[in-house]
Design a protein around this motif. Structure first.
Motif, PDB file in Angstrom:
ATOM      1  N   VAL A   1     -16.103  16.336  30.262  1.00  0.00           N
ATOM      2  CA  VAL A   1     -15.935  17.560  31.049  1.00  0.00           C
ATOM      3  C   VAL A   1     -16.523  18.755  30.300  1.00  0.00           C
ATOM      4  CG1 VAL A   1     -14.252  19.190  31.977  1.00  0.00           C
ATOM      5  CG2 VAL A   1     -13.934  16.737  32.328  1.00  0.00           C
ATOM      6  N   ALA A   2     -16.166  18.885  29.025  1.00  0.00           N
ATOM      7  CA  ALA A   2     -16.675  20.003  28.230  1.00  0.00           C
ATOM      8  C   ALA A   2     -18.187  19.925  28.088  1.00  0.00           C
ATOM      9  CB  ALA A   2     -16.004  20.016  26.861  1.00  0.00           C
ATOM     10  N   ALA A   3     -18.709  18.717  27.910  1.00  0.00           N
ATOM     11  CA  ALA A   3     -20.152  18.546  27.727  1.00  0.00           C
ATOM     12  C   ALA A   3     -20.920  18.900  28.992  1.00  0.00           C
ATOM     13  CB  ALA A   3     -20.454  17.111  27.301  1.00  0.00           C
ATOM     14  N   LEU A   4     -20.422  18.487  30.139  1.00  0.00           N
ATOM     15  CA  LEU A   4     -21.099  18.813  31.390  1.00  0.00           C
ATOM     16  C   LEU A   4     -21.074  20.319  31.663  1.00  0.00           C
ATOM     17  CD1 LEU A   4     -19.943  15.881  33.720  1.00  0.00           C
ATOM     18  CD2 LEU A   4     -22.158  16.204  32.608  1.00  0.00           C
ATOM     19  N   GLY A   5     -19.945  20.946  31.343  1.00  0.00           N
ATOM     20  CA  GLY A   5     -19.879  22.397  31.488  1.00  0.00           C
ATOM     21  C   GLY A   5     -20.846  23.104  30.556  1.00  0.00           C
ATOM     22  N   LEU A   6     -20.939  22.599  29.330  1.00  0.00           N
ATOM     23  CA  LEU A   6     -21.861  23.184  28.367  1.00  0.00           C
ATOM     24  C   LEU A   6     -23.303  22.978  28.808  1.00  0.00           C
ATOM     25  CD1 LEU A   6     -22.223  24.606  25.652  1.00  0.00           C
ATOM     26  CD2 LEU A   6     -22.190  22.352  24.558  1.00  0.00           C
ATOM     27  N   LEU A   7     -23.600  21.796  29.321  1.00  0.00           N
ATOM     28  CA  LEU A   7     -24.951  21.514  29.803  1.00  0.00           C
ATOM     29  C   LEU A   7     -25.346  22.490  30.910  1.00  0.00           C
ATOM     30  CD1 LEU A   7     -27.485  19.712  29.957  1.00  0.00           C
ATOM     31  CD2 LEU A   7     -26.234  18.275  31.595  1.00  0.00           C
ATOM     32  N   THR A   8     -24.453  22.709  31.860  1.00  0.00           N
ATOM     33  CA  THR A   8     -24.736  23.645  32.949  1.00  0.00           C
ATOM     34  C   THR A   8     -24.939  25.056  32.411  1.00  0.00           C
ATOM     35  OG1 THR A   8     -23.395  22.303  34.464  1.00  0.00           O
ATOM     36  CG2 THR A   8     -23.893  24.552  35.143  1.00  0.00           C
ATOM     37  N   SER A   9     -24.111  25.458  31.445  1.00  0.00           N
ATOM     38  CA  SER A   9     -24.246  26.787  30.857  1.00  0.00           C
ATOM     39  C   SER A   9     -25.576  26.955  30.141  1.00  0.00           C
ATOM     40  CB  SER A   9     -23.093  27.056  29.885  1.00  0.00           C
ATOM     41  OG  SER A   9     -21.855  27.107  30.558  1.00  0.00           O
TER      42      SER A   9
ATOM     43  N   THR B   1     -23.921  47.619  29.482  1.00  0.00           N
ATOM     44  CA  THR B   1     -23.945  48.303  28.189  1.00  0.00           C
ATOM     45  C   THR B   1     -23.580  47.391  27.032  1.00  0.00           C
ATOM     46  OG1 THR B   1     -21.624  49.001  28.433  1.00  0.00           O
ATOM     47  CG2 THR B   1     -23.315  50.506  29.268  1.00  0.00           C
ATOM     48  N   GLU B   2     -23.246  46.132  27.319  1.00  0.00           N
ATOM     49  CA  GLU B   2     -22.759  45.255  26.264  1.00  0.00           C
ATOM     50  C   GLU B   2     -23.902  44.730  25.405  1.00  0.00           C
ATOM     51  OE1 GLU B   2     -20.876  41.678  27.623  1.00  0.00           O
ATOM     52  OE2 GLU B   2     -22.208  41.482  29.338  1.00  0.00           O
ATOM     53  N   SER B   3     -23.580  44.424  24.160  1.00  0.00           N
ATOM     54  CA  SER B   3     -24.560  43.832  23.253  1.00  0.00           C
ATOM     55  C   SER B   3     -24.815  42.389  23.654  1.00  0.00           C
ATOM     56  CB  SER B   3     -24.045  43.898  21.815  1.00  0.00           C
ATOM     57  OG  SER B   3     -22.911  43.055  21.657  1.00  0.00           O
ATOM     58  N   TRP B   4     -25.955  41.848  23.193  1.00  0.00           N
ATOM     59  CA  TRP B   4     -26.236  40.443  23.488  1.00  0.00           C
ATOM     60  C   TRP B   4     -25.210  39.533  22.816  1.00  0.00           C
ATOM     61  CZ3 TRP B   4     -28.961  38.925  27.370  1.00  0.00           C
ATOM     62  CH2 TRP B   4     -30.014  39.713  27.850  1.00  0.00           C
ATOM     63  N   GLY B   5     -24.697  39.959  21.679  1.00  0.00           N
ATOM     64  CA  GLY B   5     -23.664  39.169  21.014  1.00  0.00           C
ATOM     65  C   GLY B   5     -22.402  39.083  21.850  1.00  0.00           C
ATOM     66  N   LEU B   6     -21.993  40.208  22.428  1.00  0.00           N
ATOM     67  CA  LEU B   6     -20.804  40.211  23.283  1.00  0.00           C
ATOM     68  C   LEU B   6     -21.067  39.418  24.561  1.00  0.00           C
ATOM     69  CD1 LEU B   6     -17.941  41.179  23.839  1.00  0.00           C
ATOM     70  CD2 LEU B   6     -18.901  43.301  24.785  1.00  0.00           C
ATOM     71  N   TRP B   7     -22.271  39.503  25.079  1.00  0.00           N
ATOM     72  CA  TRP B   7     -22.635  38.745  26.283  1.00  0.00           C
ATOM     73  C   TRP B   7     -22.519  37.242  26.028  1.00  0.00           C
ATOM     74  CZ3 TRP B   7     -26.923  35.527  27.538  1.00  0.00           C
ATOM     75  CH2 TRP B   7     -27.097  35.265  28.898  1.00  0.00           C
ATOM     76  N   LEU B   8     -23.040  36.788  24.904  1.00  0.00           N
ATOM     77  CA  LEU B   8     -22.949  35.378  24.554  1.00  0.00           C
ATOM     78  C   LEU B   8     -21.504  34.962  24.301  1.00  0.00           C
ATOM     79  CD1 LEU B   8     -26.039  35.015  22.213  1.00  0.00           C
ATOM     80  CD2 LEU B   8     -25.746  33.952  24.463  1.00  0.00           C
ATOM     81  N   ARG B   9     -20.764  35.855  23.664  1.00  0.00           N
ATOM     82  CA  ARG B   9     -19.345  35.562  23.406  1.00  0.00           C
ATOM     83  C   ARG B   9     -18.574  35.403  24.707  1.00  0.00           C
ATOM     84  NH1 ARG B   9     -14.389  38.188  24.846  1.00  0.00           N
ATOM     85  NH2 ARG B   9     -12.819  37.666  23.288  1.00  0.00           N
ATOM     86  N   ASP B  10     -18.842  36.262  25.694  1.00  0.00           N
ATOM     87  CA  ASP B  10     -18.181  36.154  26.999  1.00  0.00           C
ATOM     88  C   ASP B  10     -18.508  34.828  27.672  1.00  0.00           C
ATOM     89  OD1 ASP B  10     -16.975  38.582  26.722  1.00  0.00           O
ATOM     90  OD2 ASP B  10     -18.341  39.666  28.047  1.00  0.00           O
ATOM     91  N   ARG B  11     -19.770  34.405  27.576  1.00  0.00           N
ATOM     92  CA  ARG B  11     -20.159  33.132  28.170  1.00  0.00           C
ATOM     93  C   ARG B  11     -19.426  31.976  27.491  1.00  0.00           C
ATOM     94  NH1 ARG B  11     -24.711  32.544  31.255  1.00  0.00           N
ATOM     95  NH2 ARG B  11     -25.066  30.473  30.356  1.00  0.00           N
ATOM     96  N   ALA B  12     -19.309  32.050  26.179  1.00  0.00           N
ATOM     97  CA  ALA B  12     -18.619  30.986  25.444  1.00  0.00           C
ATOM     98  C   ALA B  12     -17.141  30.932  25.819  1.00  0.00           C
ATOM     99  CB  ALA B  12     -18.782  31.203  23.942  1.00  0.00           C
ATOM    100  N   VAL B  13     -16.507  32.086  25.920  1.00  0.00           N
ATOM    101  CA  VAL B  13     -15.093  32.129  26.285  1.00  0.00           C
ATOM    102  C   VAL B  13     -14.907  31.612  27.712  1.00  0.00           C
ATOM    103  CG1 VAL B  13     -13.134  33.658  26.734  1.00  0.00           C
ATOM    104  CG2 VAL B  13     -14.528  33.984  24.689  1.00  0.00           C
ATOM    105  N   ASN B  14     -15.808  32.012  28.614  1.00  0.00           N
ATOM    106  CA  ASN B  14     -15.703  31.543  29.997  1.00  0.00           C
ATOM    107  C   ASN B  14     -15.870  30.027  30.073  1.00  0.00           C
ATOM    108  OD1 ASN B  14     -15.670  32.262  32.971  1.00  0.00           O
ATOM    109  ND2 ASN B  14     -17.621  31.189  32.846  1.00  0.00           N
ATOM    110  N   TRP B  15     -16.839  29.477  29.305  1.00  0.00           N
ATOM    111  CA  TRP B  15     -17.007  28.023  29.269  1.00  0.00           C
ATOM    112  C   TRP B  15     -15.761  27.336  28.738  1.00  0.00           C
ATOM    113  CZ3 TRP B  15     -17.189  25.484  24.399  1.00  0.00           C
ATOM    114  CH2 TRP B  15     -17.312  24.093  24.477  1.00  0.00           C
ATOM    115  N   LEU B  16     -15.172  27.896  27.687  1.00  0.00           N
ATOM    116  CA  LEU B  16     -13.978  27.312  27.099  1.00  0.00           C
ATOM    117  C   LEU B  16     -12.810  27.319  28.084  1.00  0.00           C
ATOM    118  CD1 LEU B  16     -12.547  26.128  24.638  1.00  0.00           C
ATOM    119  CD2 LEU B  16     -12.051  28.468  23.887  1.00  0.00           C
TER     120      LEU B  16
END
Length: 410
Positions: free
Chosen positions: A101-109, A130-145
């Motif tokens: 499940v986690a792998a398929l979600g990560l693949l889609t992301s 206005t967010e930094s690219w670091g915060l943008w990536l962090r949000d994506r990671a949290v959403n995937w988790l």
């Protein structure tokens, strides 16, 4: 009742209950509206900017959405789903399922990362993000988790119940699904929202006192008004109500407090009080609980005892994606009607149609909201009425109460 007939009967009963709740509790008509016309209230420059923004954004955001649907469907509805499970070579199914499940979600992301990044760049170019690219990536990671945790819990629960009760697994699973939706809705404000924003109580002062007084006049118990630090991500203006009971909270963006006039902020807060007064979060949760129960019964009809096979995990995810995609137009239709009722509540509470129209115009310009989306986008994605529709309500309410609002564009 036979094992074969029971899920059909249960499915029909839950579906009927779902339809009855939606039909009888949704505010289908509030006031007769004139035909929405953006040209009445938006200048040609404002309309052109909105069109240019959407022309630049939609190819990337639409591609991301299509990929997020197609990838799990292509894997789940093909032999590839079972092959990926076998590749894991994990002897314990309750270990293999979470990994898959986690792998398929990560693949889609990962697959949608380039188009998501291009869409994000467009919002930056137009000053919306206005967010930094670091915060943008962090949000994506949290959403995937968070999504992985939710889907893992669903998959493990369904498979475990199907293994224990090969025929009647759907009955306890339907109850558990409904309880899960109820619990998530209740806990969302305190468990999920803080993962993305910090919240502080609005500082004592005239504005906070005015909000609390407005709530008292509306008969809505509000213990506090919270301010979200949205400015670290966006210039958009917004507010919302989430949770119910002891977790219900009224939240305003710091951007709204900083960039909107006091009269406009008051109208936005009155709109959110409308959601609280009508218990809209609880209403949506009730629909969600019935929808979850119906989805489980539908899984029983589609998969039967095969639900106990963990090698079908990818198929389960594909069915979940299919169901949520097909349900989106109905969910958005109900949401638009609920939002319209909150707008109507705001007008009744403030008796200020002129500022209401100006507020909707200001929010739309700042948020670069779509004024006339295509029909399919409107049905598939629009959870709120369009700005011209909301302005038309304000104008209709003003006319009906002897306070007509002239067009903003002379």
């Amino acid at each position: 009742m036979s094992d074969r007939r029971a899920p059909w009967i249960a499915g029909l009963l839950v579906a009927a209950a779902l339809v009855v709740v939606i039909v009888t509790t949704t505010p289908w008509h509030l006031i007769d509206l004139p035909k929405p016309d953006p040209a009445l209230d938006f200048t040609s420059a404002e309309i052109d900017r909105q069109q240019r923004f959407r022309h630049a954004l939609l190819p990337w955001s639409t591609t991301s959405w299509v990929l997020s649907v197609v990838v799990p469907l292509a894997i789940g509805f093909s032999p590839l789903g079972k092959r990926l499970y076998d590749v894991l070579r994990l002897r314990r199914w309750w270990l293999a399922v979470p990994v898959l499940v986690a792998a398929l979600g990560l693949l889609t992301s990962v697959i949608t990362l380039p188009t998501d990044a291009l869409a994000e760049q467009v919002t930056r170019d137009y000053g919306l993000s206005t967010e930094s690219w670091g915060l943008w990536l962090r949000d994506r990671a949290v959403n995937w988790l968070l999504m992985s945790v939710a889907l893992i819990a669903i998959a493990l629960g369904l498979i475990a119940l199907a293994k224990k009760w090969r025929t009647w697994w759907w009955a306890p699973a339907a109850i558990a699904g409904a309880v899960l939706v109820l619990g998530v809705s209740f806990a969302y404000p305190v468990l999920v929202e803080p993962r993305f924003n910090d919240f502080t109580s609005m500082a004592p002062g005239a504005q906070r006192d005015a909000f609390m007084q407005l709530a008292r006049e509306d008969g809505v118990p509000v213990k506090d008004v919270l301010v979200a630090d949205a400015s670290k991500r966006t210039t958009a203006l917004n507010a919302y109500v989430s949770g119910f009971g002891s977790t219900r909270r009224l939240v305003v963006y710091d951007t709204l407090l900083n960039d909107a006039t006091p009269a406009q902020v008051r109208l936005v807060v009155a709109h959110e009080l409308g959601h609280a007064a009508e218990d809209d979060v609880l209403h949506g949760t009730l629909i969600g609980t019935l929808g979850a129960a119906f989805a489980v019964v539908l899984l029983r009809l589609l998969l039967g005892a095969r639900m106990a096979d963990p090698r079908r995990t990818a198929l389960l995810l594909a069915l979940i994606v299919s169901g949520t995609t097909l349900a989106a137009p109905v969910q958005n239709l109900v949401s638009r009607k609920i939002e319209a009722r909150a707008d109507y509540h705001s007008l009744r509470l403030t008796n200020d149609p002129k500022d209401f129209v100006e507020m909707q115009h200001a929010l739309s310009v700042t948020n670069i909201s779509g004024l006339e989306p295509s029909a399919w986008r409107y049905w598939m994605f629009a959870s709120h009425p369009t700005p011209p529709e909301r302005i038309a309500m304000g104008r209709a309410w003003g006319t009906e109460h002897g306070d007509p609002v002239p067009p903003l564009v002379k």
